[in-house]
Design an enzyme around this catalytic site. Structure first.
Site, PDB file in Angstrom:
ATOM      1  N   ASP A 185     -16.067 -31.622  19.780  1.00 14.94           N
ATOM      2  CA  ASP A 185     -15.378 -30.859  18.819  1.00 14.94           C
ATOM      3  C   ASP A 185     -13.777 -30.699  19.109  1.00 14.94           C
ATOM      4  O   ASP A 185     -13.338 -30.457  20.106  1.00 14.94           O
ATOM      5  CB  ASP A 185     -16.105 -29.325  18.915  1.00 14.94           C
ATOM      6  CG  ASP A 185     -15.704 -28.365  18.016  1.00 14.94           C
ATOM      7  OD1 ASP A 185     -16.057 -28.524  16.780  1.00 14.94           O
ATOM      8  OD2 ASP A 185     -15.218 -27.149  18.372  1.00 14.94           O
ATOM      9  N   GLU A 230     -13.761 -35.446  16.840  1.00 14.97           N
ATOM     10  CA  GLU A 230     -13.604 -34.379  15.538  1.00 14.97           C
ATOM     11  C   GLU A 230     -11.962 -34.361  15.870  1.00 14.97           C
ATOM     12  O   GLU A 230     -11.826 -33.202  16.621  1.00 14.97           O
ATOM     13  CB  GLU A 230     -14.344 -33.616  15.330  1.00 14.97           C
ATOM     14  CG  GLU A 230     -14.007 -32.582  14.025  1.00 14.97           C
ATOM     15  CD  GLU A 230     -13.748 -31.169  14.012  1.00 14.97           C
ATOM     16  OE1 GLU A 230     -13.743 -30.471  13.102  1.00 14.97           O
ATOM     17  OE2 GLU A 230     -13.591 -30.676  15.400  1.00 14.97           O
TER      18      GLU A 230
HETATM   19  C1  GLC Z   1     -14.791 -27.728  14.496  1.00 12.15           C
HETATM   20  C2  GLC Z   1     -16.092 -27.175  13.774  1.00 12.15           C
HETATM   21  C3  GLC Z   1     -15.867 -25.894  13.078  1.00 12.15           C
HETATM   22  C4  GLC Z   1     -15.520 -25.011  14.024  1.00 12.15           C
HETATM   23  C5  GLC Z   1     -14.345 -25.226  14.867  1.00 12.15           C
HETATM   24  C6  GLC Z   1     -14.048 -24.415  15.945  1.00 12.15           C
HETATM   25  O1  GLC Z   1     -13.810 -28.044  13.583  1.00 12.15           O
HETATM   26  O2  GLC Z   1     -16.637 -28.417  13.014  1.00 12.15           O
HETATM   27  O3  GLC Z   1     -17.161 -25.862  12.486  1.00 12.15           O
HETATM   28  O4  GLC Z   1     -15.205 -23.779  13.279  1.00 12.15           O
HETATM   29  O5  GLC Z   1     -14.541 -26.546  15.097  1.00 12.15           O
HETATM   30  O6  GLC Z   1     -15.082 -24.782  16.929  1.00 12.15           O
END
Ligand code: GLC
Length: 555
Positions: A219, A286
């Site tokens: 994440d 991500e």
């Molecule tokens: C990532 C997740 C999202 C979340 C963010 C903070 O972008 O996909 O849903 O709000 O991280 O953890």
């Protein structure tokens, strides 16, 4: 037109499974409810995993299922090695992993290293311990600016709006220090230069590897380190227009040595039976890094294997723009020997049907985009409900949960509209999602989804589900060489382009406005909308068995 797949000569080494894999994202609270309380859970997911297997996916990714006060959909984690009570037990998790492995599906889970919940024992300890304590050093506490420390330590903004700093009371009850949270105030950022933080996440990785997971989605992988001294970031934070401008909390150099240690850990920690061997484990980043060459660093040798290509998701339905994204992404990933990881939707994005214009036009384009994505060499992620062509749902104001709603002063409704429980069967809500009353379900489902249920689409050859199933089947039958790169060809105005996925499987997308006649001899394997004879209508993708890889369009 010539054949467009390029590859090295000589015998092909077996490509690792993840290079060309399709991974299905499960957002557990909205997937399937096993215990009738209206909230999707791990037992419900296990019971419905055959849907994912029948779709033809290779893996599932579970978004956070850990104990959480749900200030941000579970991305505010109170305990990274436990299961949230409303989602089940550790035994339910083990059963889900066993079921997935039994169906031939690998299991990826979310690792959320940037922040914890404000209810995490470390943060509670930090608040209790007071300023300049060792307990506060695991987070980013700082004195404020201004005469009495009444101003935040710097100008950083939260991704959900407002300042990225919150002030806590001093031990005497007066105003005290500030702590950093790049997301909601309930998500304090960890200090990744603290050895205990580093060590704890290694413990967390090992914990889940021991339970049989095959990989991790990392994440907000680009925000773990903040520039020393926490300098001001300046204007334009979290605005797309400036997204290539490096913020002091983005994409710092120290990320890469950290990811290399994680990769070594994954590559060497013993695997329990049923899980993939260590060297086949995966990490997917991500990382909202839009400069392709910088994103490629996350997947360079010795780091992660995949990084979501958000530029593809964010591209509008425009042939020239999509082609440019494909070419740029393919070139930068190729330079580091990694596949492109394509993505059209997620629990954070407006559903494609709605994003591409909604209604019949949005559906048509979403179908065309799906066939385009699934033909591209590389991995692909499919978010639950994408295969059903669900539109973004409207959630009434009083049911919205996304912190964006409050923090934007009710200007942004946020992401809840793509987190609505899946419709499985039946004519009315909750469409087989749960045995609870519709009002008791995680989010209300629209009243007009009867035609969108899995059951309704199952026997309809024209359905979105049928299209995804057929595409995944054909895709598997036409694996691409490990180092293949899509090189689209077509007119400069981007009205259409075509590329070969594998020798003999050609993908052509007509962005319109004119219909395109197919060349004689090209056999149509799959079309996102019915062809008019041998003419490809606008907003349509076709997969062709091309006659000798020569031409797709009749001149
Ligand atoms: C990532 C997740 C999202 C979340 C963010 C903070 O972008 O996909 O849903 O709000 O991280 O953890």
């Amino acid at each position: 037109m010539r054949s467009i797949v390029s590859s090295t000569t000589g015998p092909e080494p077996a490509a690792p499974w993840w290079r060309d894999a399709v991974c299905y994202e499960i957002h557990p609270r909205a997937f399937a409810d096993g215990d009738g309380d209206g909230v999707g859970d791990l037992a419900g997911a296990a019971a419905r995993l055959d849907h994912v297997a029948r779709l033809g996916a290779d893996a599932v990714w579970l978004t956070p299922f850990y104990p959480s006060p749900l200030a941000d959909g579970g991305y505010d984690i109170a305990d990274h090695t436990a299961v949230a009570p409303d989602l089940g037990t550790e035994a339910d998790f083990d059963a889900l992993v066993a079921r997935a492995h039994g169906l031939g599906l690998k299991v990826l889970i979310d690792l959320v290293p940037n922040h914890t919940s404000d209810t995490h024992p470390w943060f509670r300890e930090a608040l209790a311990a007071g300023p300049r304590s060792a307990a506060r050093e695991r987070y980013l506490f700082r004195p404020g600016r201004g005469v009495d420390g009444e101003l935040p330590p710097n100008d950083w903004q939260s991704a959900f709006g407002g300042p990225a700093w919150t002030r806590v009371p001093a031990p005497d009850g007066g105003p005290g220090e500030w702590y950093l949270h790049l997301h909601a105030p309930e998500q304090p950022d960890l200090d990744w230069r603290h050895p205990e933080v580093v060590a704890d996440f290694e413990r967390i990785l090992r914990h889940w590897l021991d339970r049989g997971v095959d990989g991790f989605r990392i994440d907000v992988a680009h925000t773990l380190f903040k520039a020393p001294g926490l300098p001001d970031a300046g204007p334009g934070q979290h605005q797309d227009i400036l997204r290539n401008h490096l913020m002091p909390y983005h994409d710092q150099e120290e990320l890469h040595p950290l990811f290399r240690t994680w990769r070594r850990l994954l590559d060497t920690h013993p695997a329990p039976s049923g899980a993939v061997p260590p060297e086949q484990r995966v990490m997917v980043a991500e990382a909202a890094v839009f400069e392709p060459a910088r994103l490629a660093r996350y997947v360079s040798p010795g780091e992660m294997q995949q990084a979501f290509n958000f530029a593809f998701l964010e591209s509008s339905w425009d042939g020239a723009e999509m082609r440019a994204v494909i070419e740029r992404s393919a070139a930068s990933m190729r330079a580091v020997g990694a596949p492109v990881t394509w993505v059209l939707s997620s629990h954070d994005a407006v559903r494609p049907v709605t994003r591409y214009g909604g209604g019949p036009r949005g559906r048509r384009r979403a179908r065309a985009a799906a066939l385009l994505m699934l033909a591209l060499p590389g991995a692909a992620y499919v978010y639950q409900g994408e295969e059903l062509g669900l539109p973004q749902a409207h959630i009434p104001d009083d049911r919205l949960r996304d912190p964006l709603w409050e923090r934007s002063g009710h200007r942004e409704r946020g992401r809840d509209g793509c987190r609505v429980p899946l419709p499985w069967e039946g004519a009315s809500a909750p469409y087989g999602f749960s045995t609870a009353a519709p009002d008791a379900c995680w989010f209300p489902q629209p009243g007009d989804w009867a035609d969108l249920t899995v059951r309704a689409q199952e026997d309809d050859p024209a359905s979105m589900l049928a299209l995804y199933r057929a595409a995944l089947r054909l895709r598997r039958a036409a694996p691409v060489p490990a180092d293949a790169v899509a090189a689209p060809e077509g007119p400069a105005d981007g009205s259409w382009f075509a590329f070969d996925r594998a020798p003999g499987l050609r993908c052509l997308t007509n962005f319109g406005p004119e219909p395109l006649p197919l060349a004689d001899g090209d056999e149509v394997l799959l079309a996102s909308t019915p062809l008019d004879g041998r003419t490809v209508p606008a907003d349509t993708t076709v997969w062709l068995r091309s006659a000798g890889g020569t031409t797709a369009i009749a001149s």
